[in-house]
Design an enzyme around this catalytic site. Structure first.
Site, short mmCIF file in Angstrom:
data_model
loop_
_atom_site.label_atom_id
_atom_site.label_comp_id
_atom_site.label_asym_id
_atom_site.label_seq_id
_atom_site.Cartn_x
_atom_site.Cartn_y
_atom_site.Cartn_z
N THR A 33 -3.68 -8.67 -23.59
CA THR A 33 -2.88 -10.06 -23.93
C THR A 33 -3.92 -10.82 -24.51
OG1 THR A 33 -1.49 -11.89 -22.85
CG2 THR A 33 -3.23 -10.60 -21.37
N TYR B 240 -2.53 -12.56 -13.78
CA TYR B 240 -2.20 -11.58 -15.01
C TYR B 240 -3.47 -11.26 -15.91
CZ TYR B 240 0.29 -10.52 -19.54
OH TYR B 240 0.42 -9.71 -20.50
N ILE C 22 8.25 -4.24 -26.99
CA ILE C 22 7.39 -3.79 -28.21
C ILE C 22 7.68 -2.16 -28.26
CG2 ILE C 22 4.99 -3.42 -28.63
CD1 ILE C 22 4.39 -5.99 -27.29
N ARG D 221 10.55 -14.83 -20.65
CA ARG D 221 9.46 -15.55 -21.22
C ARG D 221 10.49 -16.54 -22.36
NH1 ARG D 221 6.17 -10.24 -23.16
NH2 ARG D 221 8.41 -9.23 -23.07
N GLU E 153 -3.94 -13.61 -23.31
CA GLU E 153 -4.16 -14.59 -21.96
C GLU E 153 -5.36 -14.41 -21.40
OE1 GLU E 153 -1.42 -15.69 -19.27
OE2 GLU E 153 0.15 -15.94 -20.78
P1 NAD Z 1 8.38 -5.37 -21.70
O1 NAD Z 1 8.03 -5.87 -20.25
O2 NAD Z 1 9.18 -5.60 -22.74
O3 NAD Z 1 7.78 -3.69 -21.90
C1 NAD Z 1 7.16 -3.32 -20.56
C2 NAD Z 1 7.85 -1.99 -20.49
O4 NAD Z 1 6.98 -1.21 -19.33
C3 NAD Z 1 9.14 -2.10 -19.53
O5 NAD Z 1 10.14 -1.50 -20.42
C4 NAD Z 1 8.93 -1.67 -18.23
O6 NAD Z 1 9.94 -0.91 -17.66
C5 NAD Z 1 7.52 -0.81 -18.58
N1 NAD Z 1 6.95 -0.37 -17.00
C6 NAD Z 1 6.33 -1.14 -16.52
N2 NAD Z 1 5.78 -0.77 -15.19
C7 NAD Z 1 6.12 0.65 -15.49
C8 NAD Z 1 5.80 1.92 -14.63
N3 NAD Z 1 4.99 1.56 -13.50
N4 NAD Z 1 6.22 2.85 -14.84
C9 NAD Z 1 6.85 3.06 -16.40
N5 NAD Z 1 7.11 2.04 -16.95
C10 NAD Z 1 6.77 0.77 -16.42
O7 NAD Z 1 7.00 -6.07 -22.35
P2 NAD Z 1 6.66 -6.15 -23.96
O8 NAD Z 1 6.44 -7.28 -24.38
O9 NAD Z 1 7.21 -4.89 -24.54
O10 NAD Z 1 5.04 -5.90 -23.68
C11 NAD Z 1 4.58 -4.76 -23.61
C12 NAD Z 1 2.90 -4.74 -23.63
O11 NAD Z 1 2.26 -5.79 -24.25
C13 NAD Z 1 2.47 -5.49 -22.20
O12 NAD Z 1 1.38 -4.85 -21.65
C14 NAD Z 1 2.18 -6.85 -22.25
O13 NAD Z 1 1.31 -7.29 -21.10
C15 NAD Z 1 1.61 -7.11 -23.60
N6 NAD Z 1 1.80 -8.23 -24.33
C16 NAD Z 1 2.78 -8.61 -24.95
C17 NAD Z 1 3.18 -9.75 -25.53
C18 NAD Z 1 4.27 -9.97 -26.29
O14 NAD Z 1 4.11 -11.16 -27.04
N7 NAD Z 1 5.42 -9.42 -26.14
C19 NAD Z 1 1.94 -10.78 -25.30
C20 NAD Z 1 0.87 -10.39 -24.57
C21 NAD Z 1 0.73 -9.04 -23.92
#
Ligand code: NAD
Length: 385
Positions: free
Chosen positions: A135, A181, A26, A231, A137
């Site tokens: 989320t 989660y 994202i 995923r 979820e």
């Molecule tokens: P993603 O895993 O691609 O991105 C998360 C990023 O956070 C990663 O680049 C990771 O390196 C970084 N990160 C994690 N822990 C870290 C830390 N301690 N310090 C620095 N960076 C850190 O996931 P995404 O799909 O981009 O999701 C982003 C957010 O949206 C998350 O909070 C996720 O729970 C939420 N979300 C996404 C979806 C979806 O459909 N993609 C659905 C529900 C919730």
């Protein structure tokens, strides 16, 4: 660039956005949007930068507006300083792949709850606005999932439509660690909400409903660990790229709604640029029109992948696997996830545009172009070794 106006016709000031987790799926799309279509500045925080490397190369028209900081928010004293420099904080950082929830529950809980606490505290202490990613979820299972399968009530939206301000959060028992989660995300939502109520934190909470598109996760063995389980979009893409049947967990009967990442990012930009309309709200961001069972998704992805790659339709498109075999002990699932869109439509006038077919076609074209050669090389290497 002409001055941008918000939804109330007021000029939008240039903002400095502190984006935590900017290097993920994202984050990479949000960085692109902010660089390509606005004059805002991004302090991009993550431990990885591969997915935004194209934006960080010097010499781009936006180069002065994006800075990458390799910071692990678990233990890095630079975090508060970066938050202090910003106008708004967007927190995306999380462990958010279902395969981790029951196999790495401690990491999942720490990442989604404990590690997010300092971000919330620094925002409250420094009077910074926070847009926090939660989320869908957090809703868990629908009320309808507890009704008999032939109950006529199952057709009544009251039993399945997920509303931010009315629906309960229904999780399984503690031994079903899959819910670690959802529960951690729910508790951080409650903490943020309480900071708003007691300490005037300006906040917005985003509940994404299956956002999908290019750069989501990784293809195991190509740009991620060979044993890793990403995923569903990347799992199915991997099967298609390898020419193997798509693995359906427990028959693929769960129902999901998918929204195109580019539509969803429009909603996030509206939140960033319209604080008066977005503050103190929790928003479902999804596309209720794009509902399918996971099995239907698998068949549609197979059909579209064959079209974009020119591969022949497989004789056996899917195979069933049990959740225990695929995810391990402690897995569980939510049955159905349809977002109610009343609040986001009313506050931000946002509507998703892209159909499931179109979003899969552009995403699978990207997957094929980006990965098919590397996957073929990986397969031929494993045959010769
Ligand atoms: P993603 O895993 O691609 O991105 C998360 C990023 O956070 C990663 O680049 C990771 O390196 C970084 N990160 C994690 N822990 C870290 C830390 N301690 N310090 C620095 N960076 C850190 O996931 P995404 O799909 O981009 O999701 C982003 C957010 O949206 C998350 O909070 C996720 O729970 C939420 N979300 C996404 C979806 C979806 O459909 N993609 C659905 C529900 C919730």
């Amino acid at each position: 660039m002409a001055a941008r106006l918000n939804l109330d016709g007021e000029e939008i000031n240039h903002l400095k956005v502190c984006m935590i987790g900017a290097g993920g799926f994202i984050g990479s799309h949000l960085c692109e949007k902010l660089m390509w279509e606005t004059e805002h500045t991004v302090l991009a925080i993550d431990v990885y930068s591969d997915k935004i490397q194209h934006l960080l190369e010097p010499g781009n028209p936006w180069s002065k507006r994006i800075e990458f900081h390799k910071v692990n928010i678990k233990h890095d004293s630079r975090l508060e300083g970066l938050i202090k420099l910003s106008d708004v904080v967007v927190n995306l950082a999380a462990i958010c792949t279902p395969a981790d929830y029951n196999t790495r529950p401690l990491d999942t809980i720490y990442s989604n709850f404990i590690d997010a606490i300092p971000v919330v505290r620094y925002c409250t202490d420094n009077n910074k606005r926070l847009i926090h990613f939660s989320t869908c979820e957090v809703y868990g299972k629908t009320i309808g999932s507890f009704l008999p399968q032939d109950s006529p009530l199952l057709k009544d939206p009251a039993y399945y439509l997920l509303k931010e301000d009315q629906s309960p959060c229904i999780f399984g028992p503690i031994e079903k660690q899959r819910w670690s989660y959802a529960c951690a995300k729910q508790l951080i939502e409650r903490l943020i909400y309480a900071e708003g109520a007691e300490n005037d934190l300006q906040f917005t909470i985003v509940r994404p409903f299956n956002w999908i598109g290019p750069r989501m996760d990784f293809i195991p063995g190509v740009d991620g660990p060979s044993e890793g389980v990403p995923r569903v979009l990347a799992c199915f893409s991997t099967n298609l790229l390898k020419g193997e049947p798509l693995k359906l967990v427990d028959g693929g009967k769960s129902q999901r709604t998918f929204v195109y990442i580019k539509d969803a990012i429009e909603a996030v930009l509206l939140m960033i640029e319209n604080p008066d309309r977005a503050n103190s709200h929790i928003f479902n961001v999804g596309n209720p029109e794009n509902e399918v069972t996971v099995k239907e998704l698998a068949l549609l992805m197979t059909e579209i992948y064959c079209k974009v790659s020119g591969e022949l339709k497989p004789e056996i498109p899917t195979v069933d696997v049990s959740s225990k075999e695929f995810y391990g002990e402690g897995y569980d699932d939510s049955d159905k996830r349809i977002p109610d869109m009343t609040i986001i439509k009313r506050q931000l006038g946002w509507n998703p545009k892209t159909s499931l077919y179109d979003l899969l076609e552009s995403t699978l074209t990207y997957q094929h172009t980006t990965y098919s050669r590397a996957v073929k090389q990986m397969i031929s290497k494993s045959h010769t070794s």
